[in-house]
Design a protein around this motif. Sequence first.
Motif, short mmCIF file in Angstrom:
data_model
loop_
_atom_site.label_atom_id
_atom_site.label_comp_id
_atom_site.label_asym_id
_atom_site.label_seq_id
_atom_site.Cartn_x
_atom_site.Cartn_y
_atom_site.Cartn_z
N ASP A 52 -44.58 13.75 -11.56
CA ASP A 52 -43.59 12.62 -12.13
C ASP A 52 -41.84 13.11 -12.00
N GLN A 53 -42.00 14.07 -10.98
CA GLN A 53 -40.60 14.30 -10.70
C GLN A 53 -40.17 13.79 -9.54
N ASP A 54 -38.93 13.57 -9.16
CA ASP A 54 -38.39 13.11 -7.80
C ASP A 54 -37.48 14.25 -7.56
N LEU A 55 -37.24 14.58 -6.24
CA LEU A 55 -36.18 15.64 -6.31
C LEU A 55 -35.95 15.38 -4.65
N THR A 56 -34.86 16.14 -4.30
CA THR A 56 -34.29 15.96 -3.13
C THR A 56 -34.20 17.35 -2.58
N PRO A 57 -34.96 17.87 -1.80
CA PRO A 57 -34.96 19.24 -1.51
C PRO A 57 -34.23 19.39 -0.17
N LEU A 58 -33.93 18.41 0.78
CA LEU A 58 -33.18 18.39 1.75
C LEU A 58 -32.44 17.16 2.06
N PRO A 59 -31.30 17.13 2.69
CA PRO A 59 -30.57 15.80 2.77
C PRO A 59 -31.58 14.67 3.48
N ASP A 60 -31.31 13.54 3.09
CA ASP A 60 -32.28 12.45 3.79
C ASP A 60 -33.70 12.57 3.35
N LEU A 61 -34.01 13.50 2.42
CA LEU A 61 -35.61 13.69 2.31
C LEU A 61 -35.68 13.72 0.58
N MET A 62 -36.37 12.86 0.15
CA MET A 62 -36.78 12.67 -1.16
C MET A 62 -38.30 12.79 -1.35
N LEU A 63 -38.40 13.75 -2.48
CA LEU A 63 -40.14 14.03 -2.85
C LEU A 63 -40.36 13.18 -4.11
N THR A 64 -41.46 12.53 -4.28
CA THR A 64 -42.06 11.99 -5.30
C THR A 64 -43.25 12.53 -5.81
N VAL A 65 -43.52 13.52 -6.76
CA VAL A 65 -44.53 14.12 -6.98
C VAL A 65 -45.57 13.37 -7.83
N PHE A 66 -46.81 13.47 -7.46
CA PHE A 66 -47.66 12.72 -8.01
C PHE A 66 -48.88 13.47 -8.77
N PRO A 67 -49.31 13.16 -9.74
CA PRO A 67 -50.45 13.93 -10.31
C PRO A 67 -51.83 13.59 -9.30
N ALA A 68 -52.74 14.54 -9.33
CA ALA A 68 -53.98 14.30 -8.74
C ALA A 68 -55.21 14.95 -9.56
N ALA A 69 -56.41 14.16 -9.26
CA ALA A 69 -57.50 14.55 -10.24
C ALA A 69 -58.47 15.14 -9.13
N HIS A 70 -58.81 16.51 -9.30
CA HIS A 70 -59.65 17.22 -8.27
C HIS A 70 -60.67 17.72 -8.99
N GLU A 71 -61.75 17.35 -9.70
CA GLU A 71 -62.23 15.90 -10.06
C GLU A 71 -61.35 15.44 -11.36
N ALA A 72 -60.59 16.20 -12.00
CA ALA A 72 -60.15 15.69 -13.34
C ALA A 72 -58.77 16.18 -13.30
N LEU A 73 -58.04 15.37 -14.07
CA LEU A 73 -56.52 15.42 -14.31
C LEU A 73 -56.19 16.80 -15.09
N GLU A 74 -56.48 18.19 -14.56
CA GLU A 74 -56.37 19.52 -15.37
C GLU A 74 -54.76 19.76 -15.45
#
Length: 272
Positions: free
Chosen positions: A127-149
């Motif tokens: 649930d973070q949004d960041l801009t680590p480089l100019p013209d590049l935005m990252l949206t961070v998603f949760p993942a469940a491998h196989e659970a939301l740990e």
Amino acid sequence: MRIERTIGLPKAGQPGLFWLGQAGFWIETGRHRLLIDPYLSDSLAVKYRGKLNDHRRMMPPPLTVADLPRPDLVLVTHGHTDHLDPDTLGPLHRRFPDVPFVVPAACAELARARIGAEARLILVDADQDLTPLPDLMLTVFPAAHEALERDDAGHHRFLGYGIAAPTLRIYHSGDSIPFDGLAQRVRGFAPDICLLPVNGRDAQRAASGIPGNFHLPEAIELAQDCPFLIPHHFGMFAFNTVDPDVIDAAALGSEFPLIIRPTAGECLSIKT
């Protein structure tokens, strides 16, 4: 947008994807060169030699760390060795000590041990949004491998990334199964390309301590609003894969998303 098959890494400034095997990709956005979850060694075969699931590679690495150009950014989705590999990321850091690594905050200590104590780490959580480089935005998603740990500090152990460049949006789920709210998150990000694992899961693998991922039909359903689905996480380990013919058969029957099975060593050039 269309995708064409060519040979070799995408040329700088020309959008494209190069599958490294497993969940690993070299991504050229047109402005930046990204590397995600590269596993280019045999570290797991060494670790599990003589064990039931011996982790011998079914495919050789399409290139070595020494073959890689300098990436602008490296992304790691979680701490399993086929995603956070010391024998790939450690040598990469030594070649390019200034390159930053985006890693889950939940595996910060492990990342420093495997990449290098002096590595430039960008610690992130879902649930973070960041801009680590100019013209590049990252949206961070949760993942469940196989659970939301989560770890003791509440950080998600498994992540995915939405990569947004001016003319290209890519979603890499990391290792995951479906979970409540994921489809809505993906629709909200509106990727042009979904990079999703399709090796599935079953009781036998779970009993061996091997967490699973999307079954192919689940990946297709998640990507139903996305123009392109590029499956991955197959063809590396014999005990944890899916037959490529099954992917090809699904591709023949799917108009949306358009399913493109990658081949290691082949570039998927993106034409906008």
